[in-house]
Design a protein around this motif. Sequence first.
Motif, mmCIF file in Angstrom:
data_model
loop_
_atom_site.group_PDB
_atom_site.id
_atom_site.type_symbol
_atom_site.label_atom_id
_atom_site.label_comp_id
_atom_site.label_asym_id
_atom_site.label_seq_id
_atom_site.Cartn_x
_atom_site.Cartn_y
_atom_site.Cartn_z
ATOM 1 N N ASP A 173 -14.072 0.165 -6.204
ATOM 2 C CA ASP A 173 -13.466 1.508 -6.288
ATOM 3 C C ASP A 173 -12.157 1.581 -5.236
ATOM 4 O O ASP A 173 -12.372 1.051 -4.134
ATOM 5 C CB ASP A 173 -14.483 2.768 -6.152
ATOM 6 C CG ASP A 173 -13.846 3.964 -6.303
ATOM 7 O OD1 ASP A 173 -13.480 4.269 -7.544
ATOM 8 O OD2 ASP A 173 -13.553 4.622 -5.535
ATOM 9 N N ALA A 174 -11.130 2.246 -5.825
ATOM 10 C CA ALA A 174 -9.777 2.261 -5.096
ATOM 11 C C ALA A 174 -10.133 3.156 -3.785
ATOM 12 O O ALA A 174 -9.502 2.693 -2.654
ATOM 13 C CB ALA A 174 -8.531 2.898 -5.872
ATOM 14 N N GLU A 175 -10.910 3.944 -3.657
ATOM 15 C CA GLU A 175 -11.356 5.160 -2.708
ATOM 16 C C GLU A 175 -12.412 4.850 -1.960
ATOM 17 O O GLU A 175 -12.662 4.852 -0.808
ATOM 18 C CB GLU A 175 -11.352 6.358 -3.329
ATOM 19 C CG GLU A 175 -10.206 7.156 -3.886
ATOM 20 C CD GLU A 175 -10.294 8.402 -4.681
ATOM 21 O OE1 GLU A 175 -11.496 8.749 -4.745
ATOM 22 O OE2 GLU A 175 -9.405 9.028 -5.222
ATOM 23 N N GLU A 176 -13.370 4.429 -2.509
ATOM 24 C CA GLU A 176 -14.834 4.120 -1.835
ATOM 25 C C GLU A 176 -15.064 2.597 -1.487
ATOM 26 O O GLU A 176 -16.154 2.330 -0.861
ATOM 27 C CB GLU A 176 -15.963 4.736 -2.869
ATOM 28 C CG GLU A 176 -15.490 5.965 -3.034
ATOM 29 C CD GLU A 176 -16.609 6.843 -3.464
ATOM 30 O OE1 GLU A 176 -17.896 6.788 -2.787
ATOM 31 O OE2 GLU A 176 -16.682 7.899 -4.177
ATOM 32 N N GLY A 177 -14.335 1.718 -2.144
ATOM 33 C CA GLY A 177 -14.563 0.117 -1.690
ATOM 34 C C GLY A 177 -15.420 -0.250 -2.702
ATOM 35 O O GLY A 177 -15.693 0.141 -3.751
ATOM 36 N N LEU A 178 -16.297 -1.259 -2.241
ATOM 37 C CA LEU A 178 -17.223 -1.910 -2.932
ATOM 38 C C LEU A 178 -18.452 -1.057 -3.103
ATOM 39 O O LEU A 178 -19.305 -0.691 -2.187
ATOM 40 C CB LEU A 178 -17.791 -3.111 -2.269
ATOM 41 C CG LEU A 178 -18.158 -4.510 -3.161
ATOM 42 C CD1 LEU A 178 -16.840 -4.724 -4.084
ATOM 43 C CD2 LEU A 178 -18.306 -5.586 -2.243
#
Length: 375
Positions: A173-178
């Motif tokens: 996810d672009a905001e929350e990472g993996l």
Amino acid sequence: NDTCGHMAGDNMLRDVAALLREQVRDSDIAARMGGDEFSLLLLGCPLNKARQIADDVCAAIRGYRFTWHDQVFDIGISIGMVEIGPNSGVLEDVLSAADSACYVAKQQGRGQVHVYSAMDEAAARQRGEIHWLRKLQTAIREERFELYTQPIISVAGRIPSGPALEVLLRMNDAEEGLVLPNEFIRTAERYQLIGAVDRWVFQAALDAVASGTIRLPDERSVGINISGQTMAEAGFLEFVVECLDHSQVNPAQICFEVAESAVLSDLDLARRFIGVLHGMGCTFSLDDFGSDVGSLASLQGLDIDFLKLDGLYTHNLTTNSVHQEVVSSVTRLSKAVGFKVIAEQVEDQSSFESLRDLGVNFIQGYYIEEPRSLD
């Protein structure tokens, strides 16, 4: 698309678009948003009239049959409605409300219409579902997933067959990472998106085996999870068979992991799904086993090769006599009916040694190795 190809899918979408246009007024706008999602903008339309139009759309789709060569398909539609007024907010708010109402309609059963209520989104937001729903939709659309692998070892050393590793899913996810699956899988199942996720995982794992990105020892296999909802999905079995037929992968290199609860909830469905793929050479592991040792008797008629113990029973094994008894019973009964046992989530040496002494065949967990990215 899966059963007849994309040309058939495109033709069906055109037919549906035509049906939608027939049901709305000349002043209204009908548009395809993408995939199998359409929107209707009913201009200057009272809510009761809009509801009547939506019901007519459902009836028209229900009565439609899509024919392609010698195959005939029934299709369904779910409709979420939102009334647009001075206090509706910006465009994104209106579309979000329509999305929320549409998913409520799906939960009520296909072919339903649901009019948006602020309670729909408020309740969903409270559970965090809309948050993950939007991220999941983006991940599916943009294929923002990654595969990780974790080894599965035999306690007897080198063996001729059995799973050598399991593929594990992560969402990028672009905001929350993996993001780990426990954050979004429940939402995927609730809003019936898990089938799209499972298809991506299966195809990606198959491609990785074919390309050599996943290297398997001779006659060993890779474990791939399939949800019960996906297993029951129309066309999924055919999708798997077609993918295997067109790949360079030996079916014996694929071990499907299906949850105990999914198998026991519909034994006839499981028998067909497992029987077809087992006949091609794939193997099957019953995942999260342990809640009902007595159910082993019900599973004897299925082509199950392995039982994977629920990780609940492998934690603190040396100090929990109840868990020891469950593992011992499952292992003993499994051998009697011809299943081999895999213990997952093994995190320390004492648990490893206890499981080996209790007779399990395979062990997986952080004690062996942490999951690693394929990249």
